[in-house]
Design a protein around this motif. Sequence first.
Motif, PDB file in Angstrom:
ATOM      1  N   ASP A   1      -4.519 -12.490  -8.245  1.00  0.00           N
ATOM      2  CA  ASP A   1      -3.897 -12.790  -9.534  1.00  0.00           C
ATOM      3  C   ASP A   1      -2.377 -12.796  -9.372  1.00  0.00           C
ATOM      4  OD1 ASP A   1      -3.202 -13.016 -12.197  1.00  0.00           O
ATOM      5  OD2 ASP A   1      -4.452 -11.355 -12.877  1.00  0.00           O
ATOM      6  N   SER A   2      -1.724 -13.699 -10.080  1.00  0.00           N
ATOM      7  CA  SER A   2      -0.271 -13.789  -9.955  1.00  0.00           C
ATOM      8  C   SER A   2       0.456 -12.663 -10.681  1.00  0.00           C
ATOM      9  CB  SER A   2       0.222 -15.132 -10.505  1.00  0.00           C
ATOM     10  OG  SER A   2      -0.007 -15.215 -11.903  1.00  0.00           O
ATOM     11  N   MET A   3      -0.216 -11.941 -11.597  1.00  0.00           N
ATOM     12  CA  MET A   3       0.452 -10.913 -12.390  1.00  0.00           C
ATOM     13  C   MET A   3       0.195  -9.521 -11.821  1.00  0.00           C
ATOM     14  SD  MET A   3       0.153 -12.025 -16.390  1.00  0.00           S
ATOM     15  CE  MET A   3      -1.608 -11.725 -16.446  1.00  0.00           C
ATOM     16  N   CYS A   4       1.253  -8.821 -11.476  1.00  0.00           N
ATOM     17  CA  CYS A   4       1.134  -7.425 -11.084  1.00  0.00           C
ATOM     18  C   CYS A   4       0.570  -6.636 -12.268  1.00  0.00           C
ATOM     19  CB  CYS A   4       2.501  -6.879 -10.686  1.00  0.00           C
ATOM     20  SG  CYS A   4       2.485  -5.120 -10.270  1.00  0.00           S
ATOM     21  N   PRO A   5      -0.465  -5.811 -12.048  1.00  0.00           N
ATOM     22  CA  PRO A   5      -1.083  -5.093 -13.171  1.00  0.00           C
ATOM     23  C   PRO A   5      -0.190  -4.011 -13.782  1.00  0.00           C
ATOM     24  CG  PRO A   5      -2.070  -4.418 -11.085  1.00  0.00           C
ATOM     25  CD  PRO A   5      -1.177  -5.588 -10.787  1.00  0.00           C
ATOM     26  N   HIS A   6       0.953  -3.705 -13.150  1.00  0.00           N
ATOM     27  CA  HIS A   6       1.850  -2.681 -13.679  1.00  0.00           C
ATOM     28  C   HIS A   6       2.554  -3.178 -14.944  1.00  0.00           C
ATOM     29  CE1 HIS A   6       5.802  -0.217 -13.075  1.00  0.00           C
ATOM     30  NE2 HIS A   6       5.014   0.349 -13.988  1.00  0.00           N
ATOM     31  N   ARG A   7       3.489  -4.113 -14.769  1.00  0.00           N
ATOM     32  CA  ARG A   7       4.245  -4.642 -15.915  1.00  0.00           C
ATOM     33  C   ARG A   7       4.150  -6.164 -15.978  1.00  0.00           C
ATOM     34  NH1 ARG A   7       8.729  -1.572 -17.160  1.00  0.00           N
ATOM     35  NH2 ARG A   7       9.297  -3.242 -18.610  1.00  0.00           N
ATOM     36  N   LEU A   8       3.167  -6.727 -15.277  1.00  0.00           N
ATOM     37  CA  LEU A   8       2.843  -8.158 -15.338  1.00  0.00           C
ATOM     38  C   LEU A   8       3.909  -9.054 -14.735  1.00  0.00           C
ATOM     39  CD1 LEU A   8       1.274  -8.321 -18.932  1.00  0.00           C
ATOM     40  CD2 LEU A   8       0.249  -7.559 -16.766  1.00  0.00           C
ATOM     41  N   ALA A   9       4.731  -8.518 -13.828  1.00  0.00           N
ATOM     42  CA  ALA A   9       5.696  -9.353 -13.113  1.00  0.00           C
ATOM     43  C   ALA A   9       4.948 -10.334 -12.210  1.00  0.00           C
ATOM     44  CB  ALA A   9       6.630  -8.489 -12.284  1.00  0.00           C
TER      45      ALA A   9
ATOM     46  N   ARG B   1       7.120  -9.751  -1.936  1.00  0.00           N
ATOM     47  CA  ARG B   1       7.481  -9.688  -0.510  1.00  0.00           C
ATOM     48  C   ARG B   1       6.199  -9.517   0.308  1.00  0.00           C
ATOM     49  NH1 ARG B   1      11.415  -4.995   2.037  1.00  0.00           N
ATOM     50  NH2 ARG B   1      10.938  -5.365   4.232  1.00  0.00           N
ATOM     51  N   ASN B   2       5.962 -10.468   1.198  1.00  0.00           N
ATOM     52  CA  ASN B   2       4.802 -10.384   2.075  1.00  0.00           C
ATOM     53  C   ASN B   2       5.173  -9.506   3.267  1.00  0.00           C
ATOM     54  OD1 ASN B   2       2.564 -10.723   3.687  1.00  0.00           O
ATOM     55  ND2 ASN B   2       2.543 -12.951   3.573  1.00  0.00           N
ATOM     56  N   GLU B   3       4.504  -8.362   3.406  1.00  0.00           N
ATOM     57  CA  GLU B   3       4.825  -7.420   4.469  1.00  0.00           C
ATOM     58  C   GLU B   3       3.827  -7.473   5.627  1.00  0.00           C
ATOM     59  OE1 GLU B   3       5.460  -3.632   2.573  1.00  0.00           O
ATOM     60  OE2 GLU B   3       7.350  -4.332   1.680  1.00  0.00           O
ATOM     61  N   GLY B   4       2.981  -8.515   5.635  1.00  0.00           N
ATOM     62  CA  GLY B   4       2.086  -8.724   6.766  1.00  0.00           C
ATOM     63  C   GLY B   4       0.736  -8.069   6.617  1.00  0.00           C
ATOM     64  N   ASP B   5       0.663  -6.999   5.832  1.00  0.00           N
ATOM     65  CA  ASP B   5      -0.611  -6.351   5.553  1.00  0.00           C
ATOM     66  C   ASP B   5      -0.848  -6.231   4.047  1.00  0.00           C
ATOM     67  OD1 ASP B   5       1.368  -4.516   5.000  1.00  0.00           O
ATOM     68  OD2 ASP B   5       0.339  -2.818   5.933  1.00  0.00           O
ATOM     69  N   GLY B   6       0.015  -6.874   3.278  1.00  0.00           N
ATOM     70  CA  GLY B   6      -0.107  -6.827   1.827  1.00  0.00           C
ATOM     71  C   GLY B   6       1.123  -7.389   1.155  1.00  0.00           C
ATOM     72  N   LEU B   7       1.037  -7.533  -0.139  1.00  0.00           N
ATOM     73  CA  LEU B   7       2.092  -8.151  -0.934  1.00  0.00           C
ATOM     74  C   LEU B   7       2.718  -7.086  -1.831  1.00  0.00           C
ATOM     75  CD1 LEU B   7       3.227 -11.033  -1.407  1.00  0.00           C
ATOM     76  CD2 LEU B   7       1.580 -11.268  -3.270  1.00  0.00           C
ATOM     77  N   ARG B   8       4.048  -6.966  -1.775  1.00  0.00           N
ATOM     78  CA  ARG B   8       4.750  -5.956  -2.562  1.00  0.00           C
ATOM     79  C   ARG B   8       5.479  -6.605  -3.740  1.00  0.00           C
ATOM     80  NH1 ARG B   8       5.991  -0.788  -1.389  1.00  0.00           N
ATOM     81  NH2 ARG B   8       5.690  -1.071   0.872  1.00  0.00           N
ATOM     82  N   CYS B   9       5.204  -6.119  -4.934  1.00  0.00           N
ATOM     83  CA  CYS B   9       5.904  -6.594  -6.131  1.00  0.00           C
ATOM     84  C   CYS B   9       7.363  -6.158  -6.054  1.00  0.00           C
ATOM     85  CB  CYS B   9       5.238  -6.020  -7.381  1.00  0.00           C
ATOM     86  SG  CYS B   9       6.040  -6.520  -8.924  1.00  0.00           S
ATOM     87  N   VAL B  10       8.283  -7.079  -6.319  1.00  0.00           N
ATOM     88  CA  VAL B  10       9.702  -6.751  -6.197  1.00  0.00           C
ATOM     89  C   VAL B  10      10.219  -5.949  -7.384  1.00  0.00           C
ATOM     90  CG1 VAL B  10      10.202  -8.746  -4.730  1.00  0.00           C
ATOM     91  CG2 VAL B  10      10.383  -8.985  -7.221  1.00  0.00           C
ATOM     92  N   TYR B  11       9.436  -5.869  -8.479  1.00  0.00           N
ATOM     93  CA  TYR B  11       9.939  -5.199  -9.682  1.00  0.00           C
ATOM     94  C   TYR B  11       9.956  -3.677  -9.497  1.00  0.00           C
ATOM     95  CZ  TYR B  11      10.763  -4.962 -14.765  1.00  0.00           C
ATOM     96  OH  TYR B  11      11.302  -4.770 -16.019  1.00  0.00           O
TER      97      TYR B  11
ATOM     98  N   TRP C   1       5.134  -1.861  -6.223  1.00  0.00           N
ATOM     99  CA  TRP C   1       3.705  -1.667  -6.002  1.00  0.00           C
ATOM    100  C   TRP C   1       3.226  -2.693  -4.969  1.00  0.00           C
ATOM    101  CZ3 TRP C   1       0.481  -0.361 -10.991  1.00  0.00           C
ATOM    102  CH2 TRP C   1       1.060   0.754 -11.625  1.00  0.00           C
ATOM    103  N   LYS C   2       2.397  -2.212  -4.052  1.00  0.00           N
ATOM    104  CA  LYS C   2       1.949  -3.058  -2.950  1.00  0.00           C
ATOM    105  C   LYS C   2       0.423  -3.183  -2.975  1.00  0.00           C
ATOM    106  CE  LYS C   2       2.130  -3.369   2.141  1.00  0.00           C
ATOM    107  NZ  LYS C   2       2.693  -2.744   3.361  1.00  0.00           N
ATOM    108  N   PHE C   3      -0.072  -4.426  -2.734  1.00  0.00           N
ATOM    109  CA  PHE C   3      -1.503  -4.710  -2.808  1.00  0.00           C
ATOM    110  C   PHE C   3      -1.957  -5.432  -1.543  1.00  0.00           C
ATOM    111  CE2 PHE C   3       0.202  -4.576  -7.073  1.00  0.00           C
ATOM    112  CZ  PHE C   3      -0.697  -3.765  -7.744  1.00  0.00           C
ATOM    113  N   ASP C   4      -3.167  -5.092  -1.079  1.00  0.00           N
ATOM    114  CA  ASP C   4      -3.725  -5.827   0.045  1.00  0.00           C
ATOM    115  C   ASP C   4      -4.516  -7.031  -0.433  1.00  0.00           C
ATOM    116  OD1 ASP C   4      -6.261  -4.948  -0.762  1.00  0.00           O
ATOM    117  OD2 ASP C   4      -6.454  -3.458   0.835  1.00  0.00           O
ATOM    118  N   LYS C   5      -5.097  -7.797   0.508  1.00  0.00           N
ATOM    119  CA  LYS C   5      -5.763  -9.050   0.138  1.00  0.00           C
ATOM    120  C   LYS C   5      -7.009  -8.838  -0.707  1.00  0.00           C
ATOM    121  CE  LYS C   5      -8.745  -9.447   4.200  1.00  0.00           C
ATOM    122  NZ  LYS C   5      -9.214 -10.326   5.283  1.00  0.00           N
ATOM    123  N   ASP C   6      -7.538  -7.609  -0.707  1.00  0.00           N
ATOM    124  CA  ASP C   6      -8.712  -7.315  -1.518  1.00  0.00           C
ATOM    125  C   ASP C   6      -8.347  -6.760  -2.889  1.00  0.00           C
ATOM    126  OD1 ASP C   6     -10.557  -8.065   0.529  1.00  0.00           O
ATOM    127  OD2 ASP C   6     -10.118  -6.168   1.542  1.00  0.00           O
ATOM    128  N   GLY C   7      -7.055  -6.703  -3.168  1.00  0.00           N
ATOM    129  CA  GLY C   7      -6.597  -6.231  -4.468  1.00  0.00           C
ATOM    130  C   GLY C   7      -6.391  -4.736  -4.562  1.00  0.00           C
TER     131      GLY C   7
END
Length: 421
Positions: A67-75, A81-91, A94-100
């Motif tokens: 999902d494009s919306m971070c579940p924290h504040r919907l950014a 930022r793609n850190e190679g093992d997951g995606l980190r919200c810049v706001y 919060w960092k999430f892996d490919k399985d959410g």
Amino acid sequence: MLSIEDNNLLTQTGPDTPMGDLFRRFWLPVALSREVGTFDKGPTKVNVLGEKLIAFRNKDLSIGLVDSMCPHRLANLYWGRNEGDGLRCVYHGWKFDKDGNCLEQPAESEQTCFKEHVKLRAYPAREAAGVIWAYMGPEDKQPAFPEFEFALVPEDHTYSSKRLQLCNWLQNLEGELDTAHVQQLHAHEVVEGSMIALAPRYEIKDTGFGMLMIAKREGQDGTAHEGKINWRMTPYIMPAGTLIPQTPDRPQHLTFAVPVDDTNMLGFTVSWRANRPMDDADMKRFEEDDILHLRVDPKTFLPLANIHNDYLIDRASQATETMTGIAGLRMQDVAVQEDMGGPIAQRHREKLGSTDLAIVMMRRKLLSTLKAMQNGEEPSHPSDSAAFKCRSVFAEESATKTWQEVFLAAQPEGSVISLDA
């Protein structure tokens, strides 16, 4: 024609719609592999079935689709930022892996275990033939990946493209199944005296992958085609794919219509050769001729010739050389599909003829499947993964051969297609 109610049922594909639920039972093409690139390229926007998603690649080359919306504040995680093992919200980081799964919450106390109670919506994704495919349905209904032939050959045997098309998905699918338009819309491609110029007769057969559309043209007495039958067999791949009939010397082609929303779609075309890599002639045809693959804007994927510039129509050419004055078979198809009284055709106003049998049967197939799903009956096609290993047919054969013999002789080794599923 279709009733207004049934037209709405087929053309609306967002979350919690019957047609949207059917699409979500299948593996669907959602992006090109080259759009996502290496992990350090950053996330890629993927908009399908009324959902705004983000695709990214890990260092291990696996694909995340979330999902494009971070579940924290919907950014928007597109800026993440793609850190190679997951995606980190810049706001807030919060960092999430490919399985959410939520891996880190920098401002939260580890003692609360809050991250264990946060989940980002994520879909299974895999790559085949330079395309990213996703399953967006219920986890307990996920089928095996279809055994498409192009998924079983080396990557240099394949070529894939996508285009943005400014109309509902169903208009494209109906065009792909409409054999009768070839000798009119694409008249300049029809060789005078060839069998393709003759009016066809149709048969439709149920199969494990969907339906087989069979167009039969019989050679006329006293011609070079006497005693022959021209077969043009188009596999309809549920829910929105077709294999375009090709002669044995040409590559096979799958075209697939994926809704962005109810008034826009992505058209994916996957071409492949079973026995050898694509050569320079193949690539020139794919990249320059607008016959099967279109030249598009590399960012928007809108074709360079489009409705905003009248598809670069050449009226002089139309008067003397071609039916349309629009260059390229695929471009001619797009032009008529996008301009049918609006982005969603009003099918209750149609006057269908005998050559529209394939379209009528496809609509019935979809409607009966949808209504069965509404009554709790799951479609059988997604689970029949082996049935998707098939090819189209475009061949002239002796009239002594049945269509079954001609079709089965053209199929890849190991094909297990049932013709009356």
